[in-house]
Design a protein around this motif. Sequence first.
Motif, PDB file in Angstrom:
ATOM      1  N   LEU A 211     114.577 101.899  25.045  1.00 54.10           N
ATOM      2  CA  LEU A 211     115.654 100.897  25.466  1.00 54.10           C
ATOM      3  C   LEU A 211     114.762  99.493  25.470  1.00 54.10           C
ATOM      4  N   LEU A 212     115.431  98.626  24.828  1.00 57.12           N
ATOM      5  CA  LEU A 212     114.669  97.294  24.830  1.00 57.12           C
ATOM      6  C   LEU A 212     115.761  96.388  25.650  1.00 57.12           C
ATOM      7  N   GLY A 213     115.353  95.256  25.874  1.00 55.75           N
ATOM      8  CA  GLY A 213     116.088  94.282  26.602  1.00 55.75           C
ATOM      9  C   GLY A 213     114.895  93.183  27.137  1.00 55.75           C
ATOM     10  N   ALA A 214     115.551  92.147  27.402  1.00 52.22           N
ATOM     11  CA  ALA A 214     114.866  90.969  28.303  1.00 52.22           C
ATOM     12  C   ALA A 214     114.526  91.489  29.604  1.00 52.22           C
TER      13      ALA A 214
ATOM     14  N   GLY B 237     117.425  95.683  33.004  1.00 50.82           N
ATOM     15  CA  GLY B 237     117.787  96.779  33.872  1.00 50.82           C
ATOM     16  C   GLY B 237     116.782  98.095  33.218  1.00 50.82           C
ATOM     17  N   LYS B 238     116.108  97.935  32.283  1.00 53.64           N
ATOM     18  CA  LYS B 238     115.470  99.065  31.627  1.00 53.64           C
ATOM     19  C   LYS B 238     114.925 100.132  32.713  1.00 53.64           C
TER      20      LYS B 238
ATOM     21  N   ASP C  66     107.749 104.159  30.883  1.00 52.01           N
ATOM     22  CA  ASP C  66     108.059 102.754  30.967  1.00 52.01           C
ATOM     23  C   ASP C  66     106.818 101.971  30.419  1.00 52.01           C
ATOM     24  N   GLU C  67     107.033 101.272  29.487  1.00 58.38           N
ATOM     25  CA  GLU C  67     106.011 100.383  28.824  1.00 58.38           C
ATOM     26  C   GLU C  67     104.558 101.095  28.719  1.00 58.38           C
ATOM     27  N   LEU C  68     104.926 102.291  27.980  1.00 55.93           N
ATOM     28  CA  LEU C  68     103.726 103.035  27.851  1.00 55.93           C
ATOM     29  C   LEU C  68     102.358 102.218  27.097  1.00 55.93           C
TER      30      LEU C  68
END
Length: 246
Positions: free
Chosen positions: A40-43, A47-48, A156-158
């Motif tokens: 899941l990508l996004g600024a 909402g990630k 999340d952001e491993l």
Amino acid sequence: MTQTGAEPILEAVGLEVGYGHLPVLKGLSVAVRPGEIVALLGANGAGKTTTLMALSGVLTPISGSVRLDGRPAPEGLHRRADAGVALICEDRSVFMGLTCRENLRLGRGGVQESLALMPELEPLLDRKVGLMSGGEQQMLTLARALAGSPKVLLADELTLGLAPLIVARLLTSLRAAADRGVGVLIVEERVQRALQIADRVCVLRRGEIVIEGTAAEMGSRLAEIEASYLSAAADEPGATIGGHGS
Ligand SMILES: Nc1ncnc2c1ncn2[C@@H]1O[C@H](COP(=O)(O)OP(=O)(O)OP(=O)(O)O)[C@@H](O)[C@H]1O
């Protein structure tokens, strides 16, 4: 390897999720199949993390549903974890004052199962986690989550802020888990790293998936992805573009 055409293990259908009255996710649908890694990508603020919180059972949807193995997923973090959904939060959720061994014991798998997945932890077993490096802590977190034999891993952001060798080790472990049939959904802000890790990529913008496709397809859509980040940044002064660096 991705089981092409397999039914999703975990699926969000028309999720509307928010904090208080304001929905952050606006009818989001996403699916993870056995053996695939979805990024899941996004600024910032897209909402990630909220998506992971809803999929893991931390947040209850306003509307829409989460399905696990084709059935409504049990409500709540613990019941969903019992049903096979593992979550790694951005803060790693380790106990700094306990040893590596004690932290591993707190997982759903055992210490030996964790070591089988991440033998590098063996010499660190009796070290207080607060004295381990960030990369070692993240290896512990990943081994502990995977030792519980989850059906799905949400992370999340491993790899955020970790050295390249550790990043490579974590990614190898994620791929091995997927090859064993685990469905993996990771939140990743950096486009290039997502393309490096994932089989499939979903780009979120303001709580909606605006671009979706295989990592191979996405290589030729970088400008489109970047534009979605830029438009998010224009909408929200606090939003930033995830770097292309790996
Ligand atoms: N606990 C909360 N209470 C109220 N609003 C929140 C809360 N957590 C997140 N939000 C808001 O929800 C929106 C989505 O946040 P979320 O953390 O899901 O985005 P993200 O894509 O993960 O961003 P980042 O990359 O910065 O972590 C943002 O506008 C954020 O301010």
